[in-house]
Design an enzyme around this catalytic site. Structure first.
Site, short mmCIF file in Angstrom:
data_model
loop_
_atom_site.label_atom_id
_atom_site.label_comp_id
_atom_site.label_asym_id
_atom_site.label_seq_id
_atom_site.Cartn_x
_atom_site.Cartn_y
_atom_site.Cartn_z
N GLU A 37 -70.14 -11.99 1.39
CA GLU A 37 -71.12 -11.00 0.94
C GLU A 37 -71.07 -10.85 -0.58
O GLU A 37 -72.08 -10.75 -1.25
CB GLU A 37 -70.84 -9.64 1.60
CG GLU A 37 -71.38 -9.58 3.01
CD GLU A 37 -70.87 -8.35 3.76
OE1 GLU A 37 -71.70 -7.63 4.31
OE2 GLU A 37 -69.64 -8.13 3.77
N LYS A 116 -42.24 -6.72 -24.29
CA LYS A 116 -42.94 -7.37 -25.39
C LYS A 116 -43.46 -8.70 -24.86
O LYS A 116 -42.71 -9.65 -24.65
CB LYS A 116 -42.01 -7.60 -26.58
CG LYS A 116 -42.77 -8.10 -27.80
CD LYS A 116 -41.92 -8.05 -29.05
CE LYS A 116 -42.76 -8.22 -30.29
NZ LYS A 116 -43.55 -9.44 -30.32
S1 IVH Z 1 -47.89 -2.58 -29.71
C1 IVH Z 1 -48.40 -1.94 -34.34
N1 IVH Z 1 -46.95 -3.36 -27.46
O1 IVH Z 1 -46.36 -7.91 -30.59
C2 IVH Z 1 -48.30 -3.02 -33.40
N2 IVH Z 1 -47.40 -5.01 -29.11
O2 IVH Z 1 -45.26 -7.87 -33.34
C3 IVH Z 1 -48.64 -2.48 -32.09
N3 IVH Z 1 -46.92 -7.29 -28.37
O3 IVH Z 1 -49.33 -8.33 -32.35
C4 IVH Z 1 -48.45 -3.46 -31.06
N4 IVH Z 1 -46.24 -6.78 -26.36
O4 IVH Z 1 -49.29 -9.12 -29.96
C5 IVH Z 1 -47.36 -3.75 -28.67
N5 IVH Z 1 -46.11 -3.89 -25.36
C6 IVH Z 1 -46.54 -4.28 -26.57
C7 IVH Z 1 -46.56 -5.63 -26.98
C8 IVH Z 1 -46.99 -5.95 -28.26
C9 IVH Z 1 -46.47 -7.76 -27.21
C10 IVH Z 1 -47.24 -8.13 -29.56
C11 IVH Z 1 -48.60 -7.90 -30.11
C12 IVH Z 1 -48.41 -7.64 -31.58
C13 IVH Z 1 -47.03 -8.11 -31.80
C14 IVH Z 1 -46.42 -7.29 -32.89
#
Ligand code: IVH
Length: 670
Positions: A37, A116
């Site tokens: 569907e 991360k």
């Molecule tokens: S917060 C101000 N949360 O890490 C930066 N980033 O080194 C705020 N990343 O470009 C990012 N997991 O690509 C945040 N749980 C997470 C993350 C994360 C991976 C990466 C993101 C960012 C880089 C910063």
């Protein structure tokens, strides 16, 4: 008679309904309708959008299947810069961070810990709940507009659910290629003799920059959202916003946790060190964020990163060893790849003796020498690789590595194609490892699936001169095989039976088994469906080849090259004479009668004695056609239980004959 629904209204209704069903399916794992569907609704919407492109809604779920071509990506400025995070590798640093935070905002501080994710950062803009723009990080201030590609990612809602969102907001997240998809892609590439993708992160990043969004759609990218920003932010804390965006339809990894002290943060970090390997995406640490937005503001930013967050990185899975030797492997397609052999070393729980160095460029880039102390790492990729040299420990007698100019196995001068990183041995008819690898491919499970023969037997058959190519396998006789070392009567019979049975393999498997460069099992299927037999395929010209769905320039060139060689022509003739299948046999249902020729059917609802698929099969096998929507031209509506009232009403209005399940079966069986 205005009985047909207004297309604008129908498009709007279908868009809304399918978006809702997608939300239920992807966020809540609930299927409110059958796949059939659902497909029918989507097909109907696509059909309407094709007829009335001006009525297509910007949040249409048909965007998920891609098809938009972006020649070059527009540069866009980020409304809020995309910053980095400062990194730490120790408990001590983390405690320092906590101290700094508490000094500014006091002791009542709460943190949110998140994984991360090691993917590609993305910024998603929504206006009045509709997705309007997706952009890469770029230099942090401006990135690429990859909106069309982002629309294909199912973890990102095209239309937000609920009402409680600001008119304009952004969500930040990490796009990734699920590890399973990454591994599958590499299996396919290996089969097709293509260069492997280095790691899931690069693969995700490369995918996002594809010009054809249909390719992006086929890669099944995922996205975990972890940030929310708006000039009218209705939330007090980061954790509230995570809960809200999840409710609105964004995918938020449920690995995050609120922690009321730095000790709790450390507990989280320890707990996830092992568990993180179970996630569908590689992670390399934990992000610690101050939960309160007011306190975040108080803490502020440096020019590069927020003072309210920090990334704790797990120690890289790396080791140090001595490089003993570089050996060169010759693959099935003749590609020569260097493999580093080192003193055994323990890395992430396993003893490692070999590591990849990819290609000649990499040897130069690293300035590798024999005897060097090298750093070995195991990251997102499965095979460890050499990432650097400890120059301070370079022995005086370290020997520079000279990439071979000739094939290490057969001595032929190596060639390097324009733009390719690998050298190739062109001697595909006389180079032992190449031929053996070709034969191993030929007998493998996804190719001819010849039971009774394994790589050792191939080696033996080659060494003794009995087999030089795939066709020789089918000339093998009992008297020849029984003469071989360690070969009993039973094994010989198994081999001969396996060869006999393999003659039943369909055309596409035979085509795949030939080992034509870039022709993996999927491409082989496409070719076999399009060209009725090997004659049609080998006489096809370039234009005919690229006209086939998913066959591009590279594959077409490779096919033309393959068929132009007399040895290949000969091989195919011999395999044909041996009885292998070089014709496509359709798996379409056999025609049982033409009783329903010219009749169209809509199937709707749930049936008791037959499935929908079975109904569909019965209709087509009697010459009828199944269509998706009810129109005045329709011959019959086959109505099951729980059929939608609007369909029934429409059919009744149009005076269409409605058949129950029993009536339908009686009609075809009479
Ligand atoms: S917060 C101000 N949360 O890490 C930066 N980033 O080194 C705020 N990343 O470009 C990012 N997991 O690509 C945040 N749980 C997470 C993350 C994360 C991976 C990466 C993101 C960012 C880089 C910063």
């Amino acid at each position: 008679m205005a009985l047909e629904k207004d297309p604008a209204a129908e498009i709007q209704e279908l868009t809304h309904r399918i978006n809702y069903l997608n939300f239920q399916y992807y966020q809540n794992s609930v299927s409110e309708v059958t796949d059939y569907e659902f497909d029918m609704m989507l097909e109907r919407l696509q059909q309407l959008e094709q007829q009335h492109p001006e009525l297509r809604q910007s949040n249409s779920p048909t965007m998920r299947v891609g098809g938009t071509i972006t020649k070059s990506f527009k540069t866009v400025y980020h409304k809020y810069p995309m910053l980095s995070l400062s990194n730490t590798y120790s408990e001590e640093d983390l405690r320092e961070f906590d101290k700094r935070v508490r000094k500014v905002v006091g002791d009542e501080v709460e943190y949110v810990c998140e994984q991360k994710f090691d993917g590609v950062a993305i910024s998603l803009t929504y206006e009045n709940g509709s997705f309007v723009q997706g952009a890469t990080r770029g230099d942090g201030t401006r990135g690429d507009d990859i909106t069309a590609n982002v629309r294909t990612i199912r973890d990102i809602p095209l239309q937000v659910h609920g009402q409680d969102f600001p008119d304009l907001f952004e969500v930040r997240g990490e796009v990734f290629l699920p590890l399973q998809v990454f591994e599958q892609l590499n299996v396919e590439r290996e089969e097709a003799g293509e260069q492997l993708l280095a790691n899931p992160r690069n693969a995700a990043s490369g995918t996002l920059k594809q010009q054809d969004s249909a390719i992006v759609a086929s890669r099944r990218l995922g996205c975990f959202s972890y940030g929310f920003m708006s000039s009218s932010n209705p939330f007090d804390t980061h954790s509230e916003s995570l809960q809200a965006i999840q409710k609105w339809g964004f995918k938020v990894s449920d690995t995050w946790r609120k922690c009321t002290s730095i000790d709790k943060v450390l507990e989280y970090i320890t707990e996830w060190e092992g568990k993180r390997h179970e996630l569908p995406i590689a992670t390399d640490g934990v992000v610690v964020k101050v939960n309160s937005y007011a306190l975040q503001e108080e803490l502020g930013y440096t020019s590069k990163s927020p003072r309210w967050a920090i990334a704790y990185k797990y120690p890289a899975m790396s080791a140090v060893s001595r490089l003993l030797e570089i050996r060169y492997q010759v693959g099935r397609t003749g590609a020569v790849t260097p493999v580093a052999h080192m003193e055994p070393v323990l890395l992430a729980g396993t003893v490692v003796k070999r590591a990849s160095v990819h290609n000649a460029n990499e040897i130069q880039r690293l300035d590798l020498r024999l005897g060097d102390i090298v750093f070995v790492e195991k990251g997102g990729e499965i095979i460890p690789k050499i990432t650097g040299v400890d120059f301070s420990q370079r022995p005086a007698d370290a020997i520079p590595i000279e990439y071979p100019t000739h094939c290490p196995a057969c001595g032929t001068l190596l060639i390097r194609a324009e733009g390719e990183a690998n050298f190739y041995c062109p001697n595909d008819e006389g180079c032992a490892p190449q031929i053996q690898a070709k034969l191993e491919h030929f007998i493998s499970r996804k190719a001819m699936n010849i039971e009774g023969i394994g790589p050792e037997t191939i080696e033996q058959l080659y060494r003794t001169g009995l087999v030089r190519n795939a066709a020789d396998l089918y000339d093998l006789r009992f008297e020849q095989l029984i003469e071989l070392e360690r070969m009993g009567e039973k094994s010989v019979n198994n081999i001969l039976e396996g060869l006999q049975k393999s003659k039943e393999a369909p055309f596409d498997r035979v085509l795949f088994a030939l080992g034509i460069r870039f022709v993996g099992s999927t491409v082989a299927k496409k070719l076999a469906e399009h060209f009725p037999d090997i004659e049609a395929l080998r006489s096809a010209i370039y234009e005919e080849l690229i006209a086939v769905n998913e066959i591009g320039d590279r594959i077409a060139q490779s096919l033309l090259q393959y068929f132009s060689e007399p040895e290949h022509q000969q091989l195919i003739e011999r395999l044909k004479a041996a009885g292998l299948n070089f014709k496509f046999e359709s798996t379409a249902p056999e025609m049982e009668s033409d009783r329903l020729t010219g009749k169209t059917f809509v199937i709707s609802g749930v049936f008791e004695s037959v499935s929908r698929d079975e109904l569909q099969r019965i209709i087509t096998s009697h010459g009828g056609k199944v269509v998706s929507s009810i129109s005045a031209k329709l011959s019959y509506l086959v109505a099951g239980d729980k059929m939608g009232p609007s369909k029934l009403e429409k059919a009744t209005k149009l005076g269409i004959t409605i058949l129950s399940e029993d009536q339908f079966l009686e009609m075809v069986n009479s």
